[in-house]
Every structure is written in C-alpha cells, then in structure tokens.
Design an enzyme around this catalytic site. Structure first.
Site, PDB file in Angstrom:
ATOM      1  N   GLU A  46      -1.594   2.139  -8.320  1.00 56.92           N
ATOM      2  CA  GLU A  46      -0.906   0.951  -7.808  1.00 56.92           C
ATOM      3  C   GLU A  46      -1.893  -0.103  -7.306  1.00 56.92           C
ATOM      4  OE1 GLU A  46       1.831   1.517  -4.504  1.00 56.92           O
ATOM      5  OE2 GLU A  46       2.380  -0.596  -4.595  1.00 56.92           O
ATOM      6  N   ASP A  98       0.426   6.749  -7.209  1.00 59.92           N
ATOM      7  CA  ASP A  98       0.678   5.935  -6.018  1.00 59.92           C
ATOM      8  C   ASP A  98       0.039   6.686  -4.845  1.00 59.92           C
ATOM      9  OD1 ASP A  98       1.479   4.406  -3.934  1.00 59.92           O
ATOM     10  OD2 ASP A  98       3.542   4.177  -4.619  1.00 59.92           O
ATOM     11  N   ILE A 128      -0.223   6.034  -1.608  1.00 53.20           N
ATOM     12  CA  ILE A 128       0.726   6.154  -0.488  1.00 53.20           C
ATOM     13  C   ILE A 128       2.026   5.510  -0.950  1.00 53.20           C
ATOM     14  CG2 ILE A 128       1.278   5.666   1.913  1.00 53.20           C
ATOM     15  CD1 ILE A 128      -1.631   5.306   2.551  1.00 53.20           C
ATOM     16  N   ASP A 129       3.034   6.319  -1.206  1.00 53.86           N
ATOM     17  CA  ASP A 129       4.345   5.748  -1.496  1.00 53.86           C
ATOM     18  C   ASP A 129       5.108   5.774  -0.175  1.00 53.86           C
ATOM     19  OD1 ASP A 129       6.327   4.660  -3.277  1.00 53.86           O
ATOM     20  OD2 ASP A 129       7.450   6.477  -2.834  1.00 53.86           O
ATOM     21  N   THR A 135       4.216   2.905   2.173  1.00 56.70           N
ATOM     22  CA  THR A 135       3.185   2.309   3.041  1.00 56.70           C
ATOM     23  C   THR A 135       3.806   1.730   4.315  1.00 56.70           C
ATOM     24  OG1 THR A 135       1.822   1.859   1.119  1.00 56.70           O
ATOM     25  CG2 THR A 135       1.275   0.628   3.088  1.00 56.70           C
ATOM     26  N   ASP A 195       5.698   4.478  -8.505  1.00 60.92           N
ATOM     27  CA  ASP A 195       6.635   4.972  -7.477  1.00 60.92           C
ATOM     28  C   ASP A 195       7.467   6.145  -8.018  1.00 60.92           C
ATOM     29  OD1 ASP A 195       6.180   2.685  -5.683  1.00 60.92           O
ATOM     30  OD2 ASP A 195       7.417   1.506  -7.045  1.00 60.92           O
TER      31      ASP A 195
HETATM   32  C1  IPD Z   1       7.768   1.436  -1.842  1.00 62.30           C
HETATM   33  C2  IPD Z   1       8.544   2.664  -1.448  1.00 62.30           C
HETATM   34  C3  IPD Z   1       9.895   2.277  -0.897  1.00 62.30           C
HETATM   35  C4  IPD Z   1      10.656   1.441  -1.885  1.00 62.30           C
HETATM   36  C5  IPD Z   1       9.858   0.235  -2.296  1.00 62.30           C
HETATM   37  C6  IPD Z   1       8.518   0.659  -2.864  1.00 62.30           C
HETATM   38  P1  IPD Z   1       5.117   1.461  -1.673  1.00 62.30           P
HETATM   39  O1  IPD Z   1       6.522   1.779  -2.406  1.00 62.30           O
HETATM   40  O2  IPD Z   1       8.733   3.523  -2.538  1.00 62.30           O
HETATM   41  O3  IPD Z   1      10.675   3.398  -0.631  1.00 62.30           O
HETATM   42  O4  IPD Z   1      11.866   1.039  -1.307  1.00 62.30           O
HETATM   43  O5  IPD Z   1      10.602  -0.444  -3.274  1.00 62.30           O
HETATM   44  O6  IPD Z   1       7.773  -0.481  -3.218  1.00 62.30           O
HETATM   45  O7  IPD Z   1       4.934  -0.010  -1.720  1.00 62.30           O
HETATM   46  O8  IPD Z   1       5.209   1.955  -0.294  1.00 62.30           O
HETATM   47  O9  IPD Z   1       4.138   2.215  -2.507  1.00 62.30           O
HETATM   48 CA    CA Z   2       1.999   2.546  -2.591  1.00 62.12          CA
END
Ligand code: IPD
Ligand code: CA
Length: 265
Positions: free
Chosen positions: A65, A92, A94-95, A97, A219
């Site tokens: 990402e 990813d 950190i999913d 963040t 994601d």
């Molecule tokens: C997010 C997370 C979140 C989702 C967002 C994503 P990130 O990813 O998965 O749950 O609602 O649409 O962008 O930015 O923390 O890697």
């Molecule tokens: Ca992320």
C-alpha cells in the site's frame, strides 16, 4: 521456507514491530485527505515485509500500500505492472491505521500471494489479540492453526454484519446508503476499523457478512482467500466474482449473500 510459512512469519514479526511502536508518540501524515493517514510505522513495517520476501524470493513481485502510494501511479497502472509478475505479494502493513494512531487495538497485518493472478496464500494477523488467520488455496482456513468455517445463519434478521468507512466521499456515501437499509434488516452492525479483520471474522464465523465500497486489493486480498477457504462467498457489489481490481466488496457465509447484495450499492 514455503510461501505460507513465510507469510505467517513476516506477519507475526511485522505485527510485533508495530505493537511495540504503539506506546510511542506517532507522527501521522495525511495522504489523499485528512481522512486518509499514514505513519512511519506503516512504512517501516511494509519495508520489513518487502525485505523478508525479497531475501527468500528475489524474483517475486511486490505490491504494498505505502510504496504504491509513494509511486504516485494510479492503482490501475500499479496493478497492470504488478500483473506481469507470475508471483505477486500483496501487502497492507497496517490495515486499520486509524485504529493504530488512536491507540485502539484491532489493526492487522495483511499479506497475500497471488500466483498467475489467482490468490494462493492469505494471512491476516492481529498483533493485539495475537490471532493469526491463514489460508492456502484448496487447503482450508485456520485461526492460530485450528480450522475455521463461516457461520450457518440463513437470514439477515439474525445476522451480525460489518462495514467500514472509506476515505473517498462517493464510497463513504454508498456505505451510508447500505447502512440505512441494513440497519432495518440485520440484528446489528459492527465497524471494527480493519477490512482485513472484518474478512477474517467472516471466515471465522464471528461475523455473518461484511461489505464496503472503495477498498483496494491490499485491504482485501488475504481476507478474500480466508473467506473462500472457510466456505464463504465473495463478490463485488453487483454480484460479480472478485478480481484484484474490485473495490466494492460483499462477503458472507454464502447463505445470506443474496439478501446482503439486495441492500448494498
Ligand atoms: C482502511 C481500513 C478500514 C476501511 C478503510 C481502509 P487502511 O485501510 O481497512 O477498515 O474502512 O476503507 O482504507 O487505510 O487503514 O490500510
Ligand atoms: Ca494500510
């Protein structure tokens, strides 16, 4: 080391690196908008995973990402370049963040491997709960080594589903419209802050379904394989099969899938 073992090892080690950094003050940077943030820990964890893969498999492709964001290229062009590699790791670091920067547990590390465009390995690790969800194509899905299956709920009115709130406004509004319909039909709805964790929970039967608009392949890739291998169903919001370019995802135990599709955009 095999592909699954490598993904598990790197997810655990990156997860422990991230968790240790949780106690320090974290500098956040905005990406596309104030709704979309990144930290130095996201970048360090991605670099750690990238290097770990490169050390074992120097010819494999890597789609992370943060690196994709820094390249400034569109997702479409990043994906078509990446698709030239028969082995593509989709990461990813950190999913969730936003959870991480707020000090809320529940962010995950998500690592998938696609071979010739087909998902072959998927690992989602929640370092705060020490839960490692893993799947290999055709071999089932596991939580900390024990087999998992999707739930058996047949109806929305007894189902607990989840969603997330994407950073782009059009997708956020599509989620909002789906929420309006599903709140009238489901037992309840959760939003836990990580799409990968939501998918892992569908695989483990903790959630009966999950949908979200505007997601990216990093994601979803690992979580998609988890759900498929746990016996669930994954489509886009129009009911077509999942592709790495899919952004509006609907996932479920299969039994409530058609009902869920009827409610989302
Ligand atoms: C997010 C997370 C979140 C989702 C967002 C994503 P990130 O990813 O998965 O749950 O609602 O649409 O962008 O930015 O923390 O890697
Ligand atoms: Ca992320």
């Amino acid at each position: 080391m095999g592909y699954l073992e490598l993904a598990e090892t790197l997810a655990r080690s990156a997860g422990s690196l991230i968790r240790k950094r949780m106690v320090e003050p974290i500098v956040e940077e905005e990406k596309s908008s104030s709704f979309d943030v990144v930290t130095e820990v996201d970048k360090e964890a991605e670099q750690w995973i990238r290097q770990g893969i490169h050390d074992q498999f120097p010819d494999h492709g890597f789609l992370g990402e943060e690196e994709a964001y820094v390249s400034g290229k569109s997702l479409q062009s990043v994906l078509s370049e990446a698709a030239e590699k028969p082995f593509l790791w989709i990461v990813d670091p950190i999913d969730g963040t936003s959870n991480f920067v707020q000090g809320i547990p529940g962010f995950t590390v998500s690592i998938a491997l696609a071979i010739n465009g087909e998902l072959a390995v998927g690992v989602v690790y929640d370092p705060c709960a020490d839960e490692l969800f893993s799947a290999e194509k055709g071999r089932g899905a596991f939580l900390n080594g024990k087999p998992i299956l999707v739930s058996e709920k047949e109806q929305l009115n007894t189902s607990v589903v989840a969603t997330g709130f994407p950073s782009d406004m059009a997708s956020r509004l599509a989620v909002y419209n789906g929420l309006g319909k599903l709140l009238q039909q489901c037992r309840t709805i959760r939003s836990l802050g990580s799409a990968a964790r939501h998918l892992a929970y569908v695989a483990a039967g903790r959630l009966d379904g999950f949908w979200e608009n505007g997601l990216k392949c990093w994601d979803m890739a690992a979580g998609v394989l988890l759900v498929q291998e746990a016996g669930g169903q994954i489509t886009d919001s129009s009911g077509s099969s999942f592709q790495l370019t899919t952004s509006d995802i609907v996932s479920s135990n299969g039994r409530i899938h058609a009902q869920l599709l009827d409610c989302v955009e």
